[in-house]
Design a protein around this motif. Sequence first.
Motif, PDB file in Angstrom:
ATOM      1  N   ALA A  63       0.829  -1.212   0.000  1.00 51.00           N
ATOM      2  CA  ALA A  63       0.000   0.000   0.000  1.00 51.00           C
ATOM      3  C   ALA A  63       0.860   1.258   0.000  1.00 51.00           C
ATOM      4  O   ALA A  63       0.487   2.292  -0.550  1.00 51.00           O
ATOM      5  CB  ALA A  63      -0.920  -0.006   1.219  1.00 51.00           C
ATOM      6  N   ASN A  64       2.032   1.179   0.567  1.00 44.11           N
ATOM      7  CA  ASN A  64       2.929   2.341   0.618  1.00 44.11           C
ATOM      8  C   ASN A  64       3.637   2.575  -0.701  1.00 44.11           C
ATOM      9  O   ASN A  64       3.785   3.708  -1.145  1.00 44.11           O
ATOM     10  CB  ASN A  64       3.961   2.149   1.737  1.00 44.11           C
ATOM     11  CG  ASN A  64       4.908   3.333   1.843  1.00 44.11           C
ATOM     12  OD1 ASN A  64       4.460   4.486   1.880  1.00 44.11           O
ATOM     13  ND2 ASN A  64       6.196   3.064   1.873  1.00 44.11           N
ATOM     14  N   THR A  65       4.076   1.501  -1.352  1.00 42.36           N
ATOM     15  CA  THR A  65       4.982   1.668  -2.496  1.00 42.36           C
ATOM     16  C   THR A  65       4.337   1.485  -3.861  1.00 42.36           C
ATOM     17  O   THR A  65       4.832   2.009  -4.857  1.00 42.36           O
ATOM     18  CB  THR A  65       6.146   0.649  -2.408  1.00 42.36           C
ATOM     19  OG1 THR A  65       5.586  -0.676  -2.479  1.00 42.36           O
ATOM     20  CG2 THR A  65       6.925   0.803  -1.113  1.00 42.36           C
TER      21      THR A  65
ATOM     22  N   ILE B  10       4.408  -1.204  -5.582  1.00 40.81           N
ATOM     23  CA  ILE B  10       5.214  -2.129  -6.403  1.00 40.81           C
ATOM     24  C   ILE B  10       5.323  -3.465  -5.675  1.00 40.81           C
ATOM     25  O   ILE B  10       5.398  -3.516  -4.437  1.00 40.81           O
ATOM     26  CB  ILE B  10       6.623  -1.558  -6.682  1.00 40.81           C
ATOM     27  CG1 ILE B  10       7.399  -2.500  -7.601  1.00 40.81           C
ATOM     28  CG2 ILE B  10       7.385  -1.258  -5.411  1.00 40.81           C
ATOM     29  CD1 ILE B  10       8.729  -1.946  -8.065  1.00 40.81           C
ATOM     30  N   TYR B  11       5.326  -4.539  -6.472  1.00 39.81           N
ATOM     31  CA  TYR B  11       5.462  -5.848  -5.843  1.00 39.81           C
ATOM     32  C   TYR B  11       6.810  -5.971  -5.154  1.00 39.81           C
ATOM     33  O   TYR B  11       7.765  -5.268  -5.471  1.00 39.81           O
ATOM     34  CB  TYR B  11       5.277  -6.989  -6.845  1.00 39.81           C
ATOM     35  CG  TYR B  11       5.884  -6.811  -8.217  1.00 39.81           C
ATOM     36  CD1 TYR B  11       7.199  -6.407  -8.401  1.00 39.81           C
ATOM     37  CD2 TYR B  11       5.110  -7.064  -9.362  1.00 39.81           C
ATOM     38  CE1 TYR B  11       7.739  -6.268  -9.665  1.00 39.81           C
ATOM     39  CE2 TYR B  11       5.641  -6.918 -10.634  1.00 39.81           C
ATOM     40  CZ  TYR B  11       6.961  -6.526 -10.774  1.00 39.81           C
ATOM     41  OH  TYR B  11       7.492  -6.383 -12.022  1.00 39.81           O
TER      42      TYR B  11
ATOM     43  N   ILE C 190      10.295  -7.233  -4.450  1.00 44.96           N
ATOM     44  CA  ILE C 190      11.392  -7.873  -5.177  1.00 44.96           C
ATOM     45  C   ILE C 190      12.463  -8.213  -4.153  1.00 44.96           C
ATOM     46  O   ILE C 190      12.807  -7.378  -3.307  1.00 44.96           O
ATOM     47  CB  ILE C 190      11.961  -6.922  -6.247  1.00 44.96           C
ATOM     48  CG1 ILE C 190      10.887  -6.588  -7.286  1.00 44.96           C
ATOM     49  CG2 ILE C 190      13.176  -7.543  -6.932  1.00 44.96           C
ATOM     50  CD1 ILE C 190      11.264  -5.446  -8.216  1.00 44.96           C
TER      51      ILE C 190
ATOM     52  N   MET D 253      16.378 -10.323 -13.174  1.00 43.88           N
ATOM     53  CA  MET D 253      16.251  -8.907 -12.810  1.00 43.88           C
ATOM     54  C   MET D 253      17.572  -8.441 -12.233  1.00 43.88           C
ATOM     55  O   MET D 253      18.270  -9.218 -11.570  1.00 43.88           O
ATOM     56  CB  MET D 253      15.199  -8.715 -11.713  1.00 43.88           C
ATOM     57  CG  MET D 253      13.777  -8.691 -12.170  1.00 43.88           C
ATOM     58  SD  MET D 253      12.726  -8.315 -10.757  1.00 43.88           S
ATOM     59  CE  MET D 253      11.167  -8.070 -11.587  1.00 43.88           C
TER      60      MET D 253
ATOM     61  N   MET E  50      18.566  -4.750 -10.377  1.00 38.68           N
ATOM     62  CA  MET E  50      18.101  -3.396 -10.095  1.00 38.68           C
ATOM     63  C   MET E  50      19.195  -2.365 -10.363  1.00 38.68           C
ATOM     64  O   MET E  50      20.378  -2.672 -10.357  1.00 38.68           O
ATOM     65  CB  MET E  50      17.635  -3.305  -8.633  1.00 38.68           C
ATOM     66  CG  MET E  50      16.450  -4.191  -8.307  1.00 38.68           C
ATOM     67  SD  MET E  50      14.965  -3.789  -9.247  1.00 38.68           S
ATOM     68  CE  MET E  50      14.999  -5.043 -10.498  1.00 38.68           C
ATOM     69  N   GLY E  51      18.751  -1.142 -10.591  1.00 40.10           N
ATOM     70  CA  GLY E  51      19.638  -0.069 -11.015  1.00 40.10           C
ATOM     71  C   GLY E  51      20.842   0.145 -10.123  1.00 40.10           C
ATOM     72  O   GLY E  51      21.916   0.514 -10.601  1.00 40.10           O
TER      73      GLY E  51
ATOM     74  N   ASP F 164      16.610  -0.318 -14.135  1.00 39.20           N
ATOM     75  CA  ASP F 164      16.172  -1.563 -13.502  1.00 39.20           C
ATOM     76  C   ASP F 164      16.029  -2.599 -14.611  1.00 39.20           C
ATOM     77  O   ASP F 164      15.047  -2.598 -15.346  1.00 39.20           O
ATOM     78  CB  ASP F 164      14.831  -1.366 -12.777  1.00 39.20           C
ATOM     79  CG  ASP F 164      14.963  -0.427 -11.590  1.00 39.20           C
ATOM     80  OD1 ASP F 164      16.036  -0.411 -10.964  1.00 39.20           O
ATOM     81  OD2 ASP F 164      13.997   0.304 -11.307  1.00 39.20           O
TER      82      ASP F 164
END
Lengths: 231, 438
Positions: free
Chosen positions: B26-28, B30-31, B33, B172, B174-175, B193
């Motif tokens: 709910a905050n972000t 995004i799923y 990871i 994946m 990430m950056g 990403d």
Amino acid sequence: MSSTFDLSEVSLRELNRSLHEASSGTFRITNPRGAHAVAAGIDADIAVEVDGSVGYYCAGMHQVGSVTVNGNASTGLAENIMSGTVRITGSATMSAGATGNGGLLVIEGNAGARCGISMKGVDIVVGGNVGHMSAFMAQAGNLVVLGDADADLGDSIYEANLFVRGSVASLGTDCVEKEVRLEHIETLKRLLEAAGMSAEPGDFKRYGSARQLYNFHVDDIDAEVQQKVAK
Amino acid sequence: MSNQQWNLRESYTYDRNVIAEIRRAANTGIYRIRGWGAKRELPTLDDLVFLGASMSRYPLEGYREACGTDVVIGAENAERPVKLDIPITIAGMSFGSLSAQAKEALGRGANAAGTSTTTGDGGMTSEEREHSATLVYQYLPSRYGMNPDDLRKADAIEIVVGQGAKPGGGGMLMGQKITERVAQMRTLPEGIDQRSACRHPDWTGPDDLEIKIIELREIVDWQVPVYVKVGAARPYYDTALAVKAGADAVVVDGMQGGTAATQDVFIEHVGIPTIAAIPEAVRALKELGAHRRVKLIAAGGIRSGADVAKALALGADAVSIGTAALIAIGDNDPAYEDEYQQLGSSAGYWDDFQGGMDPAGITTQDPELSARLDPVIGGRRLANYLQVLALETQTLARACGKSHVHNLEPQDLAALTVEAAAMANVPLAGTSWIPGQS
């Protein structure tokens, strides 16, 4: 030195072994009859000419020198090409030039689906049309299409440039039309000349990444609320 | 116990992990990871036990009698088959997801133990080639860093169709971990990403794969073996199709298999456990008359010599370890507890491999953090750990009367649960009952 290999008489293994052992010279391959992996893995400055149509992965991982196919090619023509030149006078089916890192791939006819998929620096010039999902996840390099492009061109594209003279059925996710600047006209001139194809660079449209998929979009409502409370 | 504690009743459906995840989502927006593998309770090889020799079988003396552990892969097709001293290999993990020091430590440890390491999604670095006597080069859907020169330097080629942490998904990175060098190796912009392709760009099914394997063999002049790696989802069919395509070895990675970064929902909810995957792969090999000819390498949650021995008894020729190897070289080291806590975690829980902040210097590209891992010491730790796995495997094999670990067989096993009996196709302990079989 010039040698001829008749694939109705010698095995694919014998052919490729000879090409891998060669350091120079020209080679003619006859009766390919749709054989797979013809002239795959060439890593010396030799010139290979194939009279007839080839199967999958012709000139796969090509590193230097030239391969010319007087005919058509099936899936994965010049996949992962690193340098040098691969040319076919006919058409290619799926995934031509897939993941190519460098060099030049010329397809005088049409290319099927996924032409230039995940390309990483190769230049591809197609005299006719390209199929759907071409340049999917294309990372670098140039795809020049003198004809039309089918659906979902450049889906999830990174930094490759796509030049299409004809129509584009649809653009894939995150692929947009972009301005054609002088540098792109110069690129087109250079590639058309290298491919031996006649076309006016100004007639092409350029497509590339909108860069909206490069990073996840992450919200942080908690931080926002804390800031408001602090105020 | 106080009244207050008795009054607090945690919901089974909405426990604190579930509540925390809903709040995080709910905050972000995004799923989640993360790295590591499946964390929820799953049927494992722990649910099997060995039936040590007694009246009907004759044990070997536990310390001195010979009990072979060697494996040869690709003898049929490759000029240079892979020859391993122990049936335990190091799984594919990329430079990028791991630091250069971690890759070096894996190479050093594997060399000392006489086994192989594997590249990952991102190509082969000169350092890992230098430090790995036997190096398997992964051929992945992304083809990041794919280079025919490196292909020719490899001791084997592993075509990755999928992995246990995410069958059907791509990698994946990430950056934070896409540094200049990593970006250059993968031909990607720095700091993005990166989401790797989940399917190969130039073949679309097992018939195509057969031709792809021929192409790869032609390019390397039939010098080295070709493996096919699949995430365990339909291992019976995948193994059969890999054999049909001409693989020298099939790597079947169960859902406990680790990853450097994937969606949590993928890690926990896709694929089947290793204990269920191995027998299905073996069934396919046997039906094709290919068992022991085409090698089966089992992976996913292999932690001990007991796991190794059980996987072999079920019919695997070797196993592959990833997460356990990282732990051996220093992952989740309690010495860094303060720093794990600063990052909102704790030693033993740390799984934010995607973030690049690993205090142990393993799953990071940060030069200062990476420098914490001494690759020589890490390599020695891994070599010791591999030695223990091999010794434990031999101990169990000798107890079952086997002069080679490959002589272990399903008849040496019994299951402690009905589920394990059904999945592993061995009788429930104390019975002759295998669920689903008369």
